[in-house]
Structures are given as structure tokens and as C-alpha cells.
Motif scaffolding. Structure first.
Motif, PDB file in Angstrom:
ATOM      1  N   THR A  83     -13.617  -0.773  14.611  1.00  0.00           N
ATOM      2  CA  THR A  83     -14.317   0.405  15.134  1.00  0.00           C
ATOM      3  C   THR A  83     -15.257   0.034  16.276  1.00  0.00           C
ATOM      4  N   ALA A  84     -15.652  -1.229  16.342  1.00  0.00           N
ATOM      5  CA  ALA A  84     -16.550  -1.666  17.404  1.00  0.00           C
ATOM      6  C   ALA A  84     -15.811  -1.918  18.707  1.00  0.00           C
ATOM      7  N   VAL A  85     -14.475  -2.065  18.637  1.00  0.00           N
ATOM      8  CA  VAL A  85     -13.723  -2.381  19.853  1.00  0.00           C
ATOM      9  C   VAL A  85     -12.809  -1.234  20.290  1.00  0.00           C
ATOM     10  N   ALA A  86     -12.642  -0.214  19.455  1.00  0.00           N
ATOM     11  CA  ALA A  86     -11.713   0.866  19.784  1.00  0.00           C
ATOM     12  C   ALA A  86     -12.328   1.912  20.699  1.00  0.00           C
ATOM     13  N   GLU A  87     -13.631   1.828  20.944  1.00  0.00           N
ATOM     14  CA  GLU A  87     -14.320   2.749  21.851  1.00  0.00           C
ATOM     15  C   GLU A  87     -14.026   4.207  21.477  1.00  0.00           C
ATOM     16  N   LEU A  88     -14.299   4.526  20.229  1.00  0.00           N
ATOM     17  CA  LEU A  88     -14.014   5.873  19.722  1.00  0.00           C
ATOM     18  C   LEU A  88     -14.946   6.889  20.368  1.00  0.00           C
ATOM     19  N   ARG A  89     -14.396   8.077  20.609  1.00  0.00           N
ATOM     20  CA  ARG A  89     -15.154   9.138  21.268  1.00  0.00           C
ATOM     21  C   ARG A  89     -15.153  10.400  20.421  1.00  0.00           C
ATOM     22  N   ALA A  90     -16.162  11.218  20.610  1.00  0.00           N
ATOM     23  CA  ALA A  90     -16.293  12.460  19.846  1.00  0.00           C
ATOM     24  C   ALA A  90     -15.038  13.312  20.006  1.00  0.00           C
ATOM     25  N   GLY A  91     -14.579  13.860  18.892  1.00  0.00           N
ATOM     26  CA  GLY A  91     -13.441  14.761  18.899  1.00  0.00           C
ATOM     27  C   GLY A  91     -12.094  14.085  18.743  1.00  0.00           C
ATOM     28  N   GLU A  92     -12.049  12.751  18.730  1.00  0.00           N
ATOM     29  CA  GLU A  92     -10.766  12.065  18.617  1.00  0.00           C
ATOM     30  C   GLU A  92     -10.266  12.031  17.174  1.00  0.00           C
ATOM     31  N   ARG A  93      -8.958  11.875  17.037  1.00  0.00           N
ATOM     32  CA  ARG A  93      -8.306  11.707  15.744  1.00  0.00           C
ATOM     33  C   ARG A  93      -7.887  10.250  15.626  1.00  0.00           C
ATOM     34  N   VAL A  94      -8.338   9.610  14.547  1.00  0.00           N
ATOM     35  CA  VAL A  94      -8.180   8.175  14.370  1.00  0.00           C
ATOM     36  C   VAL A  94      -7.400   7.904  13.093  1.00  0.00           C
ATOM     37  N   LEU A  95      -6.520   6.918  13.131  1.00  0.00           N
ATOM     38  CA  LEU A  95      -5.778   6.485  11.949  1.00  0.00           C
ATOM     39  C   LEU A  95      -6.061   5.010  11.702  1.00  0.00           C
ATOM     40  N   ASP A  96      -6.468   4.696  10.463  1.00  0.00           N
ATOM     41  CA  ASP A  96      -6.710   3.316  10.051  1.00  0.00           C
ATOM     42  C   ASP A  96      -5.548   2.860   9.172  1.00  0.00           C
ATOM     43  N   LEU A  97      -4.804   1.853   9.638  1.00  0.00           N
ATOM     44  CA  LEU A  97      -3.687   1.314   8.880  1.00  0.00           C
ATOM     45  C   LEU A  97      -4.191   0.312   7.848  1.00  0.00           C
ATOM     46  N   GLY A  98      -3.902   0.577   6.577  1.00  0.00           N
ATOM     47  CA  GLY A  98      -4.384  -0.295   5.513  1.00  0.00           C
ATOM     48  C   GLY A  98      -5.876  -0.122   5.318  1.00  0.00           C
ATOM     49  N   SER A  99      -6.263   1.098   4.958  1.00  0.00           N
ATOM     50  CA  SER A  99      -7.684   1.483   5.005  1.00  0.00           C
ATOM     51  C   SER A  99      -8.518   0.968   3.846  1.00  0.00           C
ATOM     52  N   GLY A 100      -7.901   0.430   2.801  1.00  0.00           N
ATOM     53  CA  GLY A 100      -8.665  -0.179   1.723  1.00  0.00           C
ATOM     54  C   GLY A 100      -9.714   0.739   1.139  1.00  0.00           C
ATOM     55  N   GLY A 101     -10.923   0.210   0.971  1.00  0.00           N
ATOM     56  CA  GLY A 101     -12.009   0.991   0.397  1.00  0.00           C
ATOM     57  C   GLY A 101     -12.634   1.992   1.344  1.00  0.00           C
ATOM     58  N   GLY A 102     -12.165   2.056   2.584  1.00  0.00           N
ATOM     59  CA  GLY A 102     -12.566   3.117   3.495  1.00  0.00           C
ATOM     60  C   GLY A 102     -13.647   2.786   4.494  1.00  0.00           C
ATOM     61  N   ILE A 103     -14.066   1.528   4.608  1.00  0.00           N
ATOM     62  CA  ILE A 103     -15.195   1.212   5.480  1.00  0.00           C
ATOM     63  C   ILE A 103     -14.926   1.621   6.929  1.00  0.00           C
ATOM     64  N   ASP A 104     -13.733   1.322   7.443  1.00  0.00           N
ATOM     65  CA  ASP A 104     -13.460   1.637   8.846  1.00  0.00           C
ATOM     66  C   ASP A 104     -13.189   3.119   9.052  1.00  0.00           C
ATOM     67  N   VAL A 105     -12.657   3.786   8.040  1.00  0.00           N
ATOM     68  CA  VAL A 105     -12.462   5.235   8.128  1.00  0.00           C
ATOM     69  C   VAL A 105     -13.814   5.943   8.190  1.00  0.00           C
ATOM     70  N   LEU A 106     -14.734   5.523   7.356  1.00  0.00           N
ATOM     71  CA  LEU A 106     -16.044   6.175   7.335  1.00  0.00           C
ATOM     72  C   LEU A 106     -16.828   5.900   8.613  1.00  0.00           C
ATOM     73  N   LEU A 107     -16.741   4.679   9.125  1.00  0.00           N
ATOM     74  CA  LEU A 107     -17.399   4.387  10.406  1.00  0.00           C
ATOM     75  C   LEU A 107     -16.757   5.185  11.537  1.00  0.00           C
ATOM     76  N   SER A 108     -15.433   5.299  11.512  1.00  0.00           N
ATOM     77  CA  SER A 108     -14.738   6.077  12.533  1.00  0.00           C
ATOM     78  C   SER A 108     -15.140   7.541  12.465  1.00  0.00           C
TER      79      SER A 108
END
Length: 255
Positions: A70-95
């Protein structure tokens, strides 16, 4: 799928199911869950304190990745993000926090125990712009041209069919979409046998692609602007790396 591939996938599933159970059972302790045991090259220590502090302890404890996509994907407001192998959800929640209420974050995982933990973590975080899906990263259960960004944290190396992962990632991205992935990558001089000598498959080492194999795999799927940047060593000749690539604009709709 070959018998060996089926066995490898089941070994991976069992490993991450056990990690989810460990965190869930640890949550009943007075001081909350302790992190799943990994060495210094993997886990929640790769996230900033600010990131860790805004999330449920159970999401942080279940982190087993080799970076912070999530620190390198340069996410922007309004985007739709998919986390492959999301595990306990840490990157989904940050996204979800980064894309805001007008965006959405999907998490995809094949492990029932991790999905249950992720749903509980989303509820603890009060996240309403998230959705967790059960499935494999080789057959993503989303329509084509659905998401703006695909992220993943040390999961693609665990796949038994990486060309399928790259093809499916390309399919679900909208034209102009991009990937921002953390993964383990091997030096080109290392053979598959030498990679296996440095660590097992479920430990994210034996199944890692080389730099050239990763780049060529993404390009074969249709990606452009491929960049693979090592960030820190995880074994002799093996690196955690940031992988970026884009789906070209102006393409006809992917089916």
C-alpha cells in the motif's frame, strides 16, 4: 493441476490457516494477540508505526508479508483496489483508508480461517468500503475491467501457476490500471534448485521467480512499464522487491 501442485497448494493453505487460528486464539489473551512468528525479513515490522496504530491488533499480528504494497501503489481517493492473498486483511484495511468512502478495497483469499479473521478485523476497524472474496489468485472471482489497482504482499511467489495469476490480474484491471506488489524475487543466476536450497516453498523462497522470469511473465500477460526494485535481502541471492507494472490504455474491453 498436477498432484505435486495440488499438494503444494494444500501445504500453503494449511500454513496460513494455522497462522489465522494462532492469531484468533491469541486474541482471547489479556494482552491481545502476539504476531505470528517470522524472521525480521517478513511480518508487521515492515509497516510504519502510524500504519500499525490505526488497525486492529489482530490484523497487524496476522501479517506475514515481505513488504508494504500500500505504500508503493500510490492509491488515490475513489479507486477500486484488489489485494491478492489478503490474509488477515491488513493491506485491505490500509487500502480502504487510502481510497476513502468513494473507493473500495477487495481482498481475495482461499483460506476460510483467514477470511473469517479478515471479516472480524474489518468489523473492528469499522470499515464499510471493503469486501472479502473466497477464491484463488489463479481464478479471480471478479468481472473483467473491475479494478484500478492490484496489490499483493508476498503471495504470488506461493502460486503454483504464476502465468495464470498474471493473466487474471491483467483481466480484472481496467485499461490504464496498475499493479503495486511486494514479492520475493531471485537473482537470475540462481536455478530453481538453488532457490529451494535457500528455503521452502511455503516460506516464500523456493517458489520465487527470478527478476527476468518475473518481468517476462508480466510482459507475456500484456503488462507494460514493468519495474522490479529490490528492497531488502531475505536469503542469499533472494530479495524482497517492489513490482510495478501497468495495463495499457486504449485496449478493447477484456473478456
Amino acid at each position: 493441476m498436477s498432484e505435486q501442485s495440488t499438494e503444494l497448494r494444500e501445504t500453503v493453505r494449511q500454513r496460513y490457516a494455522a497462522a489465522a487460528v494462532q492469531v484468533t486464539e491469541g486474541g482471547a489473551a489479556c494482552c491481545g494477540p502476539g504476531p505470528v512468528e517470522v524472521d525480521e525479513h517478513f511480518g508487521s515490522g515492515l509497516y510504519t508505526a502510524d500504519d500499525r496504530e490505526v488497525l486492529p491488533a489482530e490484523a497487524v499480528a496476522a501479517s506475514l508479508g515481505c513488504g508494504n504494497p500500500t505504500a508503493v501503489a500510490e492509491l488515490r481517493a475513489g479507486e477500486r483496489v484488489l489485494d491478492l492473498g489478503s490474509g488477515g486483511g491488513i493491506d485491505v484495511l490500509l487500502s480502504a483508508r487510502r481510497v476513502g468512502p468513494t473507493g473500495k478495497a477487495y481482498g481475495l483469499d482461499m483460506t476460510e480461517e483467514m477470511l473469517a479473521l479478515a471479516l472480524a478485523n474489518a468489523a473492528r476497524a469499522g470499515a464499510t468500503n471493503v469486501e472479502f472474496l473466497k477464491g484463488t489468485i489463479e481464478a479471480i472471482p471478479l468481472p473483467a475491467n473491475t479494478v484500478d489497482v492490484v496489490i499483493s504482499n508476498c503471495v504470488i511467489n506461493l502460486s503454483v501457476d504464476k502465468p495464470a495469476v498474471f493473466a487474471e490480474t491483467f483481466r480484472v484491471l481496467r485499461p490504464g490500471g496498475r499493479i503495486g506488489v511486494s514479492d520475493v524475487v531471485a537473482d537470475d543466476v540462481l536455478t530453481p534448485g538453488q532457490r529451494a536450497e535457500r528455503g521452502d516453498y511455503v516460506g516464500c523462497i523456493a517458489g520465487a521467480l527470478s527478476f527476468t522470469e518475473y518481468r517476462e511473465g508480466l510482459q507475456a500477460a500484456g503488462f507494460t512499464d514493468v519495474e522490479i526494485t529490490p528492497t531488502h535481502p531475505v536469503a542469499d541471492g533472494m530479495h524482497s522487491a517492489v513490482v510495478r507494472a501497468a495495463k495499457p490504455t486504449g485496449l478493447p474491453p477484456t473478456r
